[in-house]
Write a protein that holds these residues in place. Structure first.
Motif, PDB file in Angstrom:
ATOM      1  N   GLY A 174     150.970  21.191  26.729  1.00 60.78           N
ATOM      2  CA  GLY A 174     149.940  20.176  26.764  1.00 60.78           C
ATOM      3  C   GLY A 174     148.816  20.541  27.715  1.00 60.78           C
ATOM      4  N   ILE A 175     147.701  19.829  27.588  1.00 57.71           N
ATOM      5  CA  ILE A 175     146.540  20.102  28.429  1.00 57.71           C
ATOM      6  C   ILE A 175     146.701  19.486  29.809  1.00 57.71           C
ATOM      7  CG2 ILE A 175     144.074  19.640  28.682  1.00 57.71           C
ATOM      8  CD1 ILE A 175     143.802  19.935  25.672  1.00 57.71           C
ATOM      9  N   PHE A 176     147.191  18.228  29.864  1.00 56.06           N
ATOM     10  CA  PHE A 176     147.392  17.561  31.151  1.00 56.06           C
ATOM     11  C   PHE A 176     148.852  17.639  31.588  1.00 56.06           C
ATOM     12  CE2 PHE A 176     143.478  15.719  29.535  1.00 56.06           C
ATOM     13  CZ  PHE A 176     142.667  15.734  30.665  1.00 56.06           C
ATOM     14  N   ASN A 387     144.593  23.756  17.660  1.00 56.90           N
ATOM     15  CA  ASN A 387     145.643  22.752  17.860  1.00 56.90           C
ATOM     16  C   ASN A 387     145.004  21.440  18.280  1.00 56.90           C
ATOM     17  OD1 ASN A 387     147.694  24.639  17.386  1.00 56.90           O
ATOM     18  ND2 ASN A 387     147.845  25.171  19.553  1.00 56.90           N
ATOM     19  N   VAL A 388     145.552  20.342  17.776  1.00 62.13           N
ATOM     20  CA  VAL A 388     145.177  19.005  18.237  1.00 62.13           C
ATOM     21  C   VAL A 388     146.299  18.497  19.133  1.00 62.13           C
ATOM     22  CG1 VAL A 388     144.632  16.644  17.572  1.00 62.13           C
ATOM     23  CG2 VAL A 388     143.841  18.542  16.170  1.00 62.13           C
ATOM     24  N   THR A 389     145.943  17.957  20.293  1.00 61.34           N
ATOM     25  CA  THR A 389     146.956  17.449  21.219  1.00 61.34           C
ATOM     26  C   THR A 389     146.708  15.975  21.505  1.00 61.34           C
ATOM     27  OG1 THR A 389     145.710  17.980  23.229  1.00 61.34           O
ATOM     28  CG2 THR A 389     147.086  19.718  22.306  1.00 61.34           C
ATOM     29  N   PHE A 447     141.866  19.314  22.379  1.00 57.85           N
ATOM     30  CA  PHE A 447     141.871  20.410  21.406  1.00 57.85           C
ATOM     31  C   PHE A 447     142.148  21.725  22.140  1.00 57.85           C
ATOM     32  CE2 PHE A 447     139.269  17.201  19.371  1.00 57.85           C
ATOM     33  CZ  PHE A 447     139.678  17.250  18.045  1.00 57.85           C
ATOM     34  N   GLN A 448     142.837  22.628  21.455  1.00 65.43           N
ATOM     35  CA  GLN A 448     143.074  23.988  21.939  1.00 65.43           C
ATOM     36  C   GLN A 448     142.575  24.960  20.876  1.00 65.43           C
ATOM     37  OE1 GLN A 448     147.328  23.728  22.443  1.00 65.43           O
ATOM     38  NE2 GLN A 448     147.162  23.238  24.616  1.00 65.43           N
ATOM     39  N   GLU A 458     140.718  25.265  26.187  1.00 65.72           N
ATOM     40  CA  GLU A 458     141.210  23.887  26.159  1.00 65.72           C
ATOM     41  C   GLU A 458     140.074  22.912  26.478  1.00 65.72           C
ATOM     42  OE1 GLU A 458     145.679  24.771  27.963  1.00 65.72           O
ATOM     43  OE2 GLU A 458     144.124  23.843  29.216  1.00 65.72           O
ATOM     44  N   LEU A 459     140.018  21.828  25.729  1.00 58.42           N
ATOM     45  CA  LEU A 459     139.076  20.738  26.000  1.00 58.42           C
ATOM     46  C   LEU A 459     139.826  19.427  25.819  1.00 58.42           C
ATOM     47  CD1 LEU A 459     135.921  21.978  24.023  1.00 58.42           C
ATOM     48  CD2 LEU A 459     136.299  22.118  26.504  1.00 58.42           C
ATOM     49  N   GLY A 460     139.751  18.533  26.820  1.00 61.45           N
ATOM     50  CA  GLY A 460     140.477  17.277  26.714  1.00 61.45           C
ATOM     51  C   GLY A 460     139.891  16.206  27.610  1.00 61.45           C
TER      52      GLY A 460
END
Length: 487
Positions: A174-176, A387-389, A447-448, A458-460
């Motif tokens: 995950g991003i976070f 990827n969508v997270t 998004f990844q 990575e952007l979130g």
């Protein structure tokens, strides 16, 4: 006389060794020619085997020739002879320092191990075969040949949950919620460069101070801060089950608060500090894993490299009979060695990855309080490159008590002839300040993007759903990062 004898013995030794070394090197060079003759045939014939045997006769340490013979006899169905020569190749590789220093020596060593596994597989000795293929993956984790053979063995043994055996197959996290249940394979490395940006606010009330003289008549009713953090991290697989990592943080903190009292002061102070924050040392151990589930325990050790800096604003206030610039102490770290043990789980249901972790941070409670956090992430691949997270997280903060220097305004009694001996005006005092903790909940879409092999963007954004009632309340958190894997 003794010195002369020693010199003569040295000369004799050199005279003996030089010819033999020369003959040995010359012999192995000739053996290489016979080996090349066998490779030119590459038809699994007896003639090819004879060339390899001649090479071994001339140079008994010729690992490549042993592997060649093992392959020929494997394809001829002479499995006992194949096992004999693959085993001999492994023995020679392990016992020869000269071989291990040569280019490509690792590949030759792996070839003998995989060759043994193939023979055991054909003979139906699946446990022995699996052991050889696992040994090969410990040395070369990304060996597709060993992985494919091991998957076949697991299928034959009806161990379908273990078909994708190497637990480093699922590296996306995950991003976070950045700590997954998987670990890096031995020798693999990951580098990350992250940036986060958010606003946070906190109310200030008189009951936060232990000194009853603090009335906040001219003090700010709340604090606001704009925080930017840059994180540079590195992780390394010490083994297929143990990963270590180190992360360095750099903070930029801009504080915003207003001072005013009946139009006497009208100061909007915005002091700012920046500097190195605490460093984080990660140790993670993979407890268990198969195709779908991976469980790890970990600990984050906070190293107090972050300072407490004094921020000075451009605005002035009147204190002690003179104007002084507004100053505030702003911590960039916890100021203590903190331990954060946790547990992480990654579950894979093709094509979706589920990731969760829980951790508890143990602090001394001076600059930051204890903290419990639980995170859950869902990662869905739109295609091979995107990827969508979607993540959600819960966090509980304990109260924090620390020393605070502040100003109070002393008043003289309201009667005629105020005696000058009674103090009046501003006074600087030291008091304790308690920042309340609480509960918070957030969701975080992101998004990844795979930019190249092993390189990910990575952007979130973290969106607060529930904010704690007291203490610092975070607003939206924006995240951008780059992660590079080295296989």
């Amino acid at each position: 006389m003794k010195a002369v004898i020693k010199r003569l013995m040295l000369l004799v030794t050199i005279a003996i060794l030089i010819p033999w070394n020369f003959v040995f090197a010359s012999t192995c060079d000739s053996a290489w020619l016979w080996y090349q003759e066998g490779l030119a045939l590459y038809d699994n014939s007896n003639r090819e085997a004879d060339y390899y045997r001649k090479a071994i006769d001339m140079c008994p340490e010729f690992v490549e020739a042993y592997n060649g013979l093992g392959r020929v006899y494997l394809n001829q169905g002479k499995y006992d002879l194949s096992l004999q020569f693959f085993n001999q190749a492994r023995i020679q590789a392990l016992s020869s320092d000269l071989f291990s220093s040569r280019p490509g020596s690792r590949d030759q060593f792996i070839e003998s191990i995989i060759g043994l596994g193939e023979v055991y597989r054909i003979q139906g000795q699946y446990s022995l075969a699996a052991a050889e293929f696992k040994r090969a993956l410990e040395i070369v984790p990304d060996s597709s040949s060993a992985q494919n053979h091991l998957q076949y063995i697991y299928k034959r043994q009806h161990k379908y949950d273990s078909v994708l055996s190497p637990h480093h197959k699922m590296l996306t996290n995950g991003i976070f919620a950045r700590i997954p249940g998987t670990v890096l394979a031995r020798g693999w490395m990951a580098f990350s460069l992250l940036y986060r940006n958010w606003e946070q606010t906190s109310r200030i009330t008189t009951d936060m101070f232990d000194d009853e003289r603090v009335a906040l008549i001219a003090g700010p009713s709340k604090r606001e801060a704009h925080i930017q953090v840059y994180a540079l991290g590195m992780r390394y697989g010490l083994s297929n089950n143990l990963t270590i990592g180190l992360t360095a943080l750099y903070f930029v903190r801009d504080v915003d608060f207003r001072l005013g009292y009946k139009d006497i002061w009208n100061v909007n102070a915005k002091p700012s500090v920046n500097g190195l924050g605490d460093m984080m040392l990660l140790t993670k151990y993979h407890l268990w894993g198969n195709k779908k589930n991976h469980l790890s325990i970990y600990n984050l050790l906070t190293i107090p490299t972050g300072e407490q800096k004094t921020a000075v604003a451009d605005q002035y206030i009147w204190t002690f009979g003179k104007f002084e610039k507004v100053k505030r102490k702003i911590p960039l770290g916890s100021g203590s060695y903190d331990f954060t043990p946790g547990i992480a789980l990654t579950t894979y249901y093709d094509p979706v990855i589920f990731q969760s972790n829980m951790q508890y941070r143990i602090t001394d409670g001076k600059r930051v309080g204890d903290e419990f956090a639980a995170n859950f992430a869902v990662i869905y691949p739109l295609n091979n490159a995107v990827n969508v997270t979607m993540e959600t997280g819960y966090r509980w903060h304990d109260d924090t008590e620390r020393k605070q220097t502040t100003y109070i305004s002393l008043q003289r009694p309201d009667y005629v002839g105020n005696p000058p001996s009674i103090p009046a005006g501003p006074e600087k005092i030291d008091t304790s300040f308690t920042s309340k903790g609480g509960h918070s909940l957030f969701i975080a879409p992101g998004f990844q993007f795979t930019l190249a092999r092993g390189l990910k963007l990575e952007l979130g954004m973290k969106i607060p759903v529930v904010k704690q009632d007291e203490g610092w309340r975070e607003d939206f958190v924006f995240h951008a990062g780059l992660v590079k894997m080295i296989f």
